[in-house]
Scaffold this motif. Structure first.
Motif, PDB file in Angstrom:
ATOM      1  N   LYS A 121      46.969  38.630  28.765  1.00 50.06           N
ATOM      2  CA  LYS A 121      46.639  38.572  27.342  1.00 50.06           C
ATOM      3  C   LYS A 121      46.987  37.205  26.755  1.00 50.06           C
ATOM      4  CE  LYS A 121      47.207  43.520  26.413  1.00 50.06           C
ATOM      5  NZ  LYS A 121      47.964  44.543  25.656  1.00 50.06           N
ATOM      6  N   GLU A 122      47.988  36.532  27.360  1.00 48.35           N
ATOM      7  CA  GLU A 122      48.423  35.237  26.849  1.00 48.35           C
ATOM      8  C   GLU A 122      47.658  34.080  27.475  1.00 48.35           C
ATOM      9  OE1 GLU A 122      50.613  37.555  28.141  1.00 48.35           O
ATOM     10  OE2 GLU A 122      50.935  38.373  26.112  1.00 48.35           O
ATOM     11  N   SER A 123      46.714  34.374  28.379  1.00 46.17           N
ATOM     12  CA  SER A 123      45.967  33.311  29.050  1.00 46.17           C
ATOM     13  C   SER A 123      45.149  32.508  28.046  1.00 46.17           C
ATOM     14  CB  SER A 123      45.015  33.907  30.090  1.00 46.17           C
ATOM     15  OG  SER A 123      45.726  34.591  31.093  1.00 46.17           O
ATOM     16  N   GLU A 124      44.833  31.272  28.427  1.00 46.42           N
ATOM     17  CA  GLU A 124      44.008  30.438  27.558  1.00 46.42           C
ATOM     18  C   GLU A 124      42.599  31.010  27.449  1.00 46.42           C
ATOM     19  OE1 GLU A 124      42.309  26.803  30.051  1.00 46.42           O
ATOM     20  OE2 GLU A 124      44.500  26.931  30.267  1.00 46.42           O
ATOM     21  N   LYS A 125      41.940  30.694  26.382  1.00 50.48           N
ATOM     22  CA  LYS A 125      40.581  31.185  26.157  1.00 50.48           C
ATOM     23  C   LYS A 125      39.634  30.586  27.188  1.00 50.48           C
ATOM     24  CE  LYS A 125      41.964  33.384  22.502  1.00 50.48           C
ATOM     25  NZ  LYS A 125      42.109  34.856  22.523  1.00 50.48           N
ATOM     26  N   GLY A 126      38.479  31.223  27.309  1.00 56.83           N
ATOM     27  CA  GLY A 126      37.490  30.730  28.251  1.00 56.83           C
ATOM     28  C   GLY A 126      36.908  31.864  29.071  1.00 56.83           C
ATOM     29  N   LEU A 127      36.164  31.522  30.109  1.00 55.88           N
ATOM     30  CA  LEU A 127      35.515  32.505  30.951  1.00 55.88           C
ATOM     31  C   LEU A 127      36.426  32.963  32.088  1.00 55.88           C
ATOM     32  CD1 LEU A 127      31.939  30.944  31.291  1.00 55.88           C
ATOM     33  CD2 LEU A 127      32.545  33.030  30.045  1.00 55.88           C
ATOM     34  N   TYR A 128      36.324  34.264  32.385  1.00 61.10           N
ATOM     35  CA  TYR A 128      37.090  34.850  33.488  1.00 61.10           C
ATOM     36  C   TYR A 128      36.148  35.657  34.377  1.00 61.10           C
ATOM     37  CZ  TYR A 128      41.403  33.321  31.380  1.00 61.10           C
ATOM     38  OH  TYR A 128      42.414  32.527  30.884  1.00 61.10           O
ATOM     39  N   LEU A 129      36.467  35.664  35.665  1.00 62.44           N
ATOM     40  CA  LEU A 129      35.661  36.377  36.642  1.00 62.44           C
ATOM     41  C   LEU A 129      36.419  37.604  37.112  1.00 62.44           C
ATOM     42  CD1 LEU A 129      32.951  36.214  38.155  1.00 62.44           C
ATOM     43  CD2 LEU A 129      34.167  35.038  40.012  1.00 62.44           C
ATOM     44  N   ALA A 169      41.218  39.867  37.111  1.00 66.96           N
ATOM     45  CA  ALA A 169      40.400  38.791  36.567  1.00 66.96           C
ATOM     46  C   ALA A 169      41.121  37.469  36.767  1.00 66.96           C
ATOM     47  CB  ALA A 169      40.122  39.020  35.086  1.00 66.96           C
ATOM     48  N   GLU A 170      40.352  36.440  37.089  1.00 64.89           N
ATOM     49  CA  GLU A 170      40.902  35.097  37.246  1.00 64.89           C
ATOM     50  C   GLU A 170      40.049  34.113  36.473  1.00 64.89           C
ATOM     51  OE1 GLU A 170      40.802  34.258  41.428  1.00 64.89           O
ATOM     52  OE2 GLU A 170      38.671  33.750  41.422  1.00 64.89           O
ATOM     53  N   GLN A 171      40.645  32.988  36.132  1.00 64.09           N
ATOM     54  CA  GLN A 171      39.938  31.947  35.393  1.00 64.09           C
ATOM     55  C   GLN A 171      38.709  31.491  36.180  1.00 64.09           C
ATOM     56  OE1 GLN A 171      42.209  28.351  34.810  1.00 64.09           O
ATOM     57  NE2 GLN A 171      41.298  28.014  32.796  1.00 64.09           N
ATOM     58  N   TYR A 172      37.592  31.383  35.505  1.00 64.20           N
ATOM     59  CA  TYR A 172      36.354  30.944  36.154  1.00 64.20           C
ATOM     60  C   TYR A 172      36.339  29.432  36.237  1.00 64.20           C
ATOM     61  CZ  TYR A 172      31.390  29.916  36.799  1.00 64.20           C
ATOM     62  OH  TYR A 172      30.186  29.435  37.259  1.00 64.20           O
ATOM     63  N   ILE A 173      36.131  28.924  37.450  1.00 65.10           N
ATOM     64  CA  ILE A 173      36.021  27.485  37.673  1.00 65.10           C
ATOM     65  C   ILE A 173      34.546  27.147  37.810  1.00 65.10           C
ATOM     66  CG2 ILE A 173      36.707  25.540  39.115  1.00 65.10           C
ATOM     67  CD1 ILE A 173      39.049  26.989  37.741  1.00 65.10           C
ATOM     68  N   ASP A 174      34.015  26.460  36.828  1.00 67.59           N
ATOM     69  CA  ASP A 174      32.608  26.078  36.855  1.00 67.59           C
ATOM     70  C   ASP A 174      32.485  24.791  37.659  1.00 67.59           C
ATOM     71  OD1 ASP A 174      29.933  25.883  36.434  1.00 67.59           O
ATOM     72  OD2 ASP A 174      30.077  25.241  34.344  1.00 67.59           O
ATOM     73  N   GLY A 175      31.813  24.865  38.795  1.00 71.22           N
ATOM     74  CA  GLY A 175      31.703  23.673  39.618  1.00 71.22           C
ATOM     75  C   GLY A 175      31.036  23.958  40.952  1.00 71.22           C
ATOM     76  N   ARG A 176      31.354  23.166  41.943  1.00 71.18           N
ATOM     77  CA  ARG A 176      30.780  23.295  43.274  1.00 71.18           C
ATOM     78  C   ARG A 176      31.574  24.307  44.093  1.00 71.18           C
ATOM     79  NH1 ARG A 176      30.859  17.145  45.226  1.00 71.18           N
ATOM     80  NH2 ARG A 176      29.504  17.905  46.914  1.00 71.18           N
ATOM     81  N   GLU A 177      30.928  24.890  45.101  1.00 70.05           N
ATOM     82  CA  GLU A 177      31.598  25.884  45.942  1.00 70.05           C
ATOM     83  C   GLU A 177      31.508  25.447  47.404  1.00 70.05           C
ATOM     84  OE1 GLU A 177      31.850  30.709  46.580  1.00 70.05           O
ATOM     85  OE2 GLU A 177      31.359  29.791  44.645  1.00 70.05           O
ATOM     86  N   PHE A 178      32.661  25.513  48.085  1.00 69.45           N
ATOM     87  CA  PHE A 178      32.762  25.100  49.484  1.00 69.45           C
ATOM     88  C   PHE A 178      33.413  26.205  50.306  1.00 69.45           C
ATOM     89  CE2 PHE A 178      32.366  21.110  47.302  1.00 69.45           C
ATOM     90  CZ  PHE A 178      31.739  20.250  48.190  1.00 69.45           C
ATOM     91  N   THR A 179      33.141  26.166  51.601  1.00 70.20           N
ATOM     92  CA  THR A 179      33.756  27.091  52.549  1.00 70.20           C
ATOM     93  C   THR A 179      34.305  26.297  53.730  1.00 70.20           C
ATOM     94  OG1 THR A 179      32.411  29.018  51.975  1.00 70.20           O
ATOM     95  CG2 THR A 179      33.283  28.943  54.206  1.00 70.20           C
ATOM     96  N   VAL A 180      35.478  26.717  54.206  1.00 69.81           N
ATOM     97  CA  VAL A 180      36.069  26.126  55.410  1.00 69.81           C
ATOM     98  C   VAL A 180      36.362  27.250  56.399  1.00 69.81           C
ATOM     99  CG1 VAL A 180      37.986  24.806  56.376  1.00 69.81           C
ATOM    100  CG2 VAL A 180      37.079  24.202  54.122  1.00 69.81           C
ATOM    101  N   CYS A 181      35.806  27.145  57.601  1.00 73.52           N
ATOM    102  CA  CYS A 181      36.066  28.099  58.683  1.00 73.52           C
ATOM    103  C   CYS A 181      37.105  27.508  59.632  1.00 73.52           C
ATOM    104  CB  CYS A 181      34.784  28.402  59.456  1.00 73.52           C
ATOM    105  SG  CYS A 181      33.510  29.244  58.488  1.00 73.52           S
TER     106      CYS A 181
END
Length: 310
Positions: A121-129, A169-181
């Protein structure tokens, strides 16, 4: 001749696509090992069947979470150890830590590894996933999971009723997505080259890899997200950082076998760990092998030749 048991989920007649894929991968691994001279048997999971196995076999563990079987993915290694059977992949403790995504995020934070902030509830405003806490394969993830801060609690309750399990729910990071195997033993991890998921012509659409984007043909995400395996020189430092962070994840989660780390990178080139997936699907490994001209079959053989020994 070494016998390898390819252990997988029970596959019901109405199984969703992500569960059907477990059987496809089991058949695929069996074909590779048979061609390499191993005696292979596909075995749907059951305790009674495991109890009858000879101690000389190696169990190639592909049991993953499925509807009403979410606990199996991390319990099976413990059962195999209690039966003194050698098996591939990650241990019970590693799977338990990584399967619970909230627990995994707290462990990452304790080791100062970057991950999106958990909602409160105390998290900063913005989008969450909003995500299911223990599901993988993007189960339950759709465009409606991306919400503003003041709607998180209401949508959380709706999503939990829909998927039948706890969500977070976690903060949404708007950006590029990568994967490491990566794969290896506790002593040494082999980190494969990172690759990027490109959101083509997404416009104002939410840039998230939903369940449909992964599994449902003829959907927008399925047709507009592609993997990019080569990178510009400008990304060299970023890619090195992703490899370093993935190596740290291997050590923090005490991994042995194979795993995958998913990242988001924001507009300031800062990476965030979305999640660590122990015992993931093999598609990323396979496509990397094709792109970088190394042997995917050698990775499969490595796993069989370096099993957990109880």
């Amino acid at each position: 001749m070494q016998q390898v048991i390819i252990l997988h989920n029970q596959i019901p007649s109405d199984a969703p696509e992500d569960v059907l894929d477990i059987l496809r991968q089991a058949q695929w691994i069996a074909e590779i090992l048979t061609e390499k001279g191993y005696a292979t048997t596909l075995l749907p999971y059951s305790l009674s069947a495991l109890e009858q196995l000879e101690k000389s076999v190696v169990v190639f563990n592909l049991v993953d979470s499925a509807p009403k079987e979410e606990l199996l993915s991390y319990l099976v290694p413990g059962i195999l150890e209690s039966l003194h059977l050698r098996y591939t992949g990650c241990s019970l403790s590693s799977l338990f830590l990584s399967t619970d995504k909230v627990l995994a995020k707290r462990l990452l934070s304790e080791h100062t590894l970057p991950t999106p902030a958990l909602y409160s509830k105390e998290s900063e405003k913005g989008l969450y996933l909003i995500k299911p806490t223990t599901q993988d394969a993007s189960v339950g993830l759709d465009e409606q999971c991306l919400v503003e801060h003041d709607r998180v609690q209401a949508v959380l309750r709706e999503k939990e009723q829909e998927v039948g399990c706890p969500c977070f729910a976690e903060q949404y990071i708007d950006g590029r997505e990568f994967t490491v195997c990566m794969y290896g033993t506790k002593e040494e991890a082999h980190i494969l080259p990172p690759y990027e998921w490109v959101f083509n012509d997404y416009g104002q659409n939410a840039k998230i890899i939903t369940y449909d984007a992964k599994w449902t043909e003829n959907t927008f995400g399925y047709e507009h997200i592609t993997a990019k395996y080569t990178h510009d020189e400008a990304d060299k430092a970023l890619l090195q950082q992703l490899v370093q962070i993935s190596t740290s994840c291997w050590n923090v989660f005490d991994l042995h076998g194979y795993a995958r780390v998913d990242f988001r990178v924001d507009d300031q080139n800062r990476p965030y760990i979305l999640e660590l997936n122990a015992n993931p699907s093999f598609y990323g490994f396979y496509h990397l092998a094709k792109e970088w001209l190394f042997s995917f079959e050698d990775i499969v053989l490595f796993l069989v030749e370096h099993p957990h020994v109880s």
